[in-house]
Design a protein around this motif. Sequence first.
Motif, PDB file in Angstrom:
ATOM      1  N   TYR A 144     -44.725   8.505   5.670  1.00 15.71           N
ATOM      2  CA  TYR A 144     -44.459   9.728   6.428  1.00 15.71           C
ATOM      3  C   TYR A 144     -43.696  10.659   5.511  1.00 15.71           C
ATOM      4  CZ  TYR A 144     -39.798   7.652   7.103  1.00 15.71           C
ATOM      5  OH  TYR A 144     -38.558   7.089   6.905  1.00 15.71           O
ATOM      6  N   GLU A 145     -43.627  11.928   5.869  1.00 11.95           N
ATOM      7  CA  GLU A 145     -42.940  12.897   5.027  1.00 11.95           C
ATOM      8  C   GLU A 145     -41.432  12.849   5.300  1.00 11.95           C
ATOM      9  OE1 GLU A 145     -45.328  16.042   6.463  1.00 11.95           O
ATOM     10  OE2 GLU A 145     -46.596  16.141   4.662  1.00 11.95           O
ATOM     11  N   TYR A 146     -40.659  12.890   4.226  1.00 13.94           N
ATOM     12  CA  TYR A 146     -39.203  12.843   4.338  1.00 13.94           C
ATOM     13  C   TYR A 146     -38.699  14.065   5.096  1.00 13.94           C
ATOM     14  CZ  TYR A 146     -34.366  11.965   2.959  1.00 13.94           C
ATOM     15  OH  TYR A 146     -33.017  11.703   2.984  1.00 13.94           O
ATOM     16  N   PHE A 147     -37.607  13.892   5.829  1.00 17.60           N
ATOM     17  CA  PHE A 147     -37.115  14.993   6.658  1.00 17.60           C
ATOM     18  C   PHE A 147     -35.591  15.002   6.721  1.00 17.60           C
ATOM     19  CE2 PHE A 147     -37.698  11.313   9.343  1.00 17.60           C
ATOM     20  CZ  PHE A 147     -36.592  11.311  10.182  1.00 17.60           C
ATOM     21  N   LEU A 148     -35.054  16.179   7.019  1.00 14.38           N
ATOM     22  CA  LEU A 148     -33.630  16.370   7.274  1.00 14.38           C
ATOM     23  C   LEU A 148     -33.469  17.052   8.623  1.00 14.38           C
ATOM     24  CD1 LEU A 148     -32.371  17.818   3.849  1.00 14.38           C
ATOM     25  CD2 LEU A 148     -32.032  15.483   4.691  1.00 14.38           C
ATOM     26  N   ASP A 149     -32.521  16.580   9.407  1.00 18.63           N
ATOM     27  CA  ASP A 149     -32.183  17.201  10.681  1.00 18.63           C
ATOM     28  C   ASP A 149     -30.804  17.832  10.590  1.00 18.63           C
ATOM     29  OD1 ASP A 149     -34.526  16.300  11.777  1.00 18.63           O
ATOM     30  OD2 ASP A 149     -33.637  14.630  12.893  1.00 18.63           O
ATOM     31  N   ASP A 166     -24.161  11.073   5.247  1.00 21.06           N
ATOM     32  CA  ASP A 166     -24.672  10.003   4.386  1.00 21.06           C
ATOM     33  C   ASP A 166     -26.170  10.131   4.119  1.00 21.06           C
ATOM     34  OD1 ASP A 166     -22.266   8.732   3.957  1.00 21.06           O
ATOM     35  OD2 ASP A 166     -22.457   7.409   5.685  1.00 21.06           O
ATOM     36  N   LYS A 167     -26.826  11.119   4.726  1.00 27.00           N
ATOM     37  CA  LYS A 167     -28.276  11.283   4.514  1.00 27.00           C
ATOM     38  C   LYS A 167     -28.524  11.865   3.117  1.00 27.00           C
ATOM     39  CE  LYS A 167     -32.582  11.346   6.201  1.00 27.00           C
ATOM     40  NZ  LYS A 167     -33.184  12.025   7.327  1.00 27.00           N
ATOM     41  N   LEU A 168     -29.498  11.318   2.412  1.00 27.36           N
ATOM     42  CA  LEU A 168     -29.792  11.753   1.055  1.00 27.36           C
ATOM     43  C   LEU A 168     -30.401  13.164   1.069  1.00 27.36           C
ATOM     44  CD1 LEU A 168     -31.422   9.646  -1.748  1.00 27.36           C
ATOM     45  CD2 LEU A 168     -32.219  11.963  -1.320  1.00 27.36           C
ATOM     46  N   ILE A 169     -29.870  14.037   0.221  1.00 27.10           N
ATOM     47  CA  ILE A 169     -30.418  15.375   0.034  1.00 27.10           C
ATOM     48  C   ILE A 169     -31.261  15.359  -1.236  1.00 27.10           C
ATOM     49  CG2 ILE A 169     -29.905  17.830  -0.165  1.00 27.10           C
ATOM     50  CD1 ILE A 169     -28.881  16.510   2.421  1.00 27.10           C
ATOM     51  N   ARG A 225     -20.951   5.808  -0.509  1.00 28.70           N
ATOM     52  CA  ARG A 225     -21.926   6.730   0.071  1.00 28.70           C
ATOM     53  C   ARG A 225     -23.316   6.117  -0.088  1.00 28.70           C
ATOM     54  NH1 ARG A 225     -20.794  12.066   0.590  1.00 28.70           N
ATOM     55  NH2 ARG A 225     -22.794  12.060   1.687  1.00 28.70           N
ATOM     56  N   PRO A 226     -23.919   5.625   0.974  1.00 22.23           N
ATOM     57  CA  PRO A 226     -25.184   4.909   0.842  1.00 22.23           C
ATOM     58  C   PRO A 226     -26.395   5.784   0.563  1.00 22.23           C
ATOM     59  CG  PRO A 226     -24.516   5.029   3.137  1.00 22.23           C
ATOM     60  CD  PRO A 226     -23.362   5.557   2.334  1.00 22.23           C
ATOM     61  N   GLU A 227     -26.294   7.116   0.747  1.00 21.70           N
ATOM     62  CA  GLU A 227     -27.446   8.017   0.582  1.00 21.70           C
ATOM     63  C   GLU A 227     -28.639   7.484   1.375  1.00 21.70           C
ATOM     64  OE1 GLU A 227     -27.257  10.703  -3.236  1.00 21.70           O
ATOM     65  OE2 GLU A 227     -27.737   8.641  -3.794  1.00 21.70           O
ATOM     66  N   LEU A 228     -28.506   7.546   2.669  1.00 22.86           N
ATOM     67  CA  LEU A 228     -29.495   6.980   3.574  1.00 22.86           C
ATOM     68  C   LEU A 228     -30.799   7.770   3.562  1.00 22.86           C
ATOM     69  CD1 LEU A 228     -27.204   6.330   6.671  1.00 22.86           C
ATOM     70  CD2 LEU A 228     -27.974   4.644   4.977  1.00 22.86           C
ATOM     71  N   LEU A 229     -31.898   7.033   3.653  1.00 27.84           N
ATOM     72  CA  LEU A 229     -33.198   7.654   3.882  1.00 27.84           C
ATOM     73  C   LEU A 229     -33.390   7.950   5.365  1.00 27.84           C
ATOM     74  CD1 LEU A 229     -35.334   5.295   1.611  1.00 27.84           C
ATOM     75  CD2 LEU A 229     -34.380   7.536   1.014  1.00 27.84           C
ATOM     76  N   THR A 230     -32.772   7.140   6.196  1.00 22.27           N
ATOM     77  CA  THR A 230     -32.817   7.349   7.651  1.00 22.27           C
ATOM     78  C   THR A 230     -31.437   7.070   8.231  1.00 22.27           C
ATOM     79  OG1 THR A 230     -33.700   5.076   7.776  1.00 22.27           O
ATOM     80  CG2 THR A 230     -35.247   6.886   8.136  1.00 22.27           C
ATOM     81  N   THR A 231     -31.007   7.895   9.165  1.00 23.89           N
ATOM     82  CA  THR A 231     -29.779   7.612   9.898  1.00 23.89           C
ATOM     83  C   THR A 231     -30.040   6.423  10.826  1.00 23.89           C
ATOM     84  OG1 THR A 231     -30.335   9.023  11.792  1.00 23.89           O
ATOM     85  CG2 THR A 231     -29.258  10.082   9.893  1.00 23.89           C
ATOM     86  N   PRO A 232     -29.000   5.808  11.385  1.00 21.80           N
ATOM     87  CA  PRO A 232     -29.238   4.688  12.304  1.00 21.80           C
ATOM     88  C   PRO A 232     -30.174   5.052  13.456  1.00 21.80           C
ATOM     89  CG  PRO A 232     -26.930   4.761  11.678  1.00 21.80           C
ATOM     90  CD  PRO A 232     -27.557   5.992  11.096  1.00 21.80           C
ATOM     91  N   GLU A 233     -30.022   6.252  14.012  1.00 23.06           N
ATOM     92  CA  GLU A 233     -30.874   6.661  15.131  1.00 23.06           C
ATOM     93  C   GLU A 233     -32.318   6.855  14.680  1.00 23.06           C
ATOM     94  OE1 GLU A 233     -28.065   8.168  14.212  1.00 23.06           O
ATOM     95  OE2 GLU A 233     -26.700   7.452  15.776  1.00 23.06           O
ATOM     96  N   GLU A 234     -32.503   7.466  13.529  1.00 27.28           N
ATOM     97  CA  GLU A 234     -33.859   7.669  12.998  1.00 27.28           C
ATOM     98  C   GLU A 234     -34.525   6.331  12.710  1.00 27.28           C
ATOM     99  OE1 GLU A 234     -32.571  11.875  10.823  1.00 27.28           O
ATOM    100  OE2 GLU A 234     -32.899  10.063   9.639  1.00 27.28           O
TER     101      GLU A 234
END
Length: 326
Positions: free
Chosen positions: A191-196, A222-225, A65-74
């Motif tokens: 920039y400010e961290y975000f979740l979609d 895989d996005k980090l919470i 689980r990479p705990e991504l800061l950004t998804t590939p699209e982001e």
Amino acid sequence: MQIIRDTSAINPEPSVATIGFFDGVHAGHRYLIQQVKEIAAAKGLRSALVTFPVHPRKVMNTNYRPELLTTPEEKIRLLANIGVDYCLMLDFTPEISQLTAREFMTQLLKERYQVKYLVIGYDHRFGHNRSEGFEDYVRYGKEIGIEVIRAKAYTSNIEIENVPNVPVSSSLIRKLLHQGEVDLAADCLKYEYFLDGIVVGGYQVGRKIGFPTANLSVDDPDKLIPADGVYAVWVTFDKKTYMGMLNIGVRPTIDNGPNRTIEVNILHFHSDIYDKFIRLTFVKRTRPELKFSSIDELTVQLHKDAEDTEAILLASKAGGNSRETK
């Protein structure tokens, strides 16, 4: 920015390039990429980034689980805004993982991607087992016709735990988010961290005590919470942005068990938004998640949290902080 996934369909022009996963596209990445652009402009060549759509470790271990800061699209959207000519998307495979640094430079950088100059970050390593270093890359480059340049190190103005000018890295930002330090993470990211995600049905306990919440199902598992707690956030949907009080955690006061939820109370907003796509943009954590002795005590605290949240967000807005990623 031109995204090239298949060089048999599109042949990139000769370029100045750098390599990396670029998770988060943070301040250190931006400084490195700016150097690539400047060298490319001076040499009259294209600027290029060689990156990977999937984290290399996940390719080698599907349970990782990479705990991504950004998804590939982001990540692609953020890179596009920086203004490089090419994003060369390399599908990392077990076969590629076995290439030595020299083979990687020869078969991929020179023959596939037409790289003339390779800019190496101050601590970056590549090739099988990452056993070789900058001087090796320089030697291989001379042998095959790629000039290897060491990038200038990025010096931040960020102080963490009384340590000034800490080096910015994706791992540092993950650590900060795990600690709930979303404002410090924003300093590193620029920039400010975000979740979609999508708003889904919840337990509706908040509605009963005057604080209805929208429950977020995050798009990418895989996005980090960030750490459990209460946050002041911006909530964006339908091209409008609202103030939000966010709780991440297991809601111990109502005995939610181990189920971790992401619930936002949108201030001064009373409509249902089930199935809406929303973005939560983190500004500051106001407190950790706490267990209260009663629902009444929790309700009193939520009123105070709402006041604190509104004050923080209004101050953020007045200060000109970004309400969305660039």
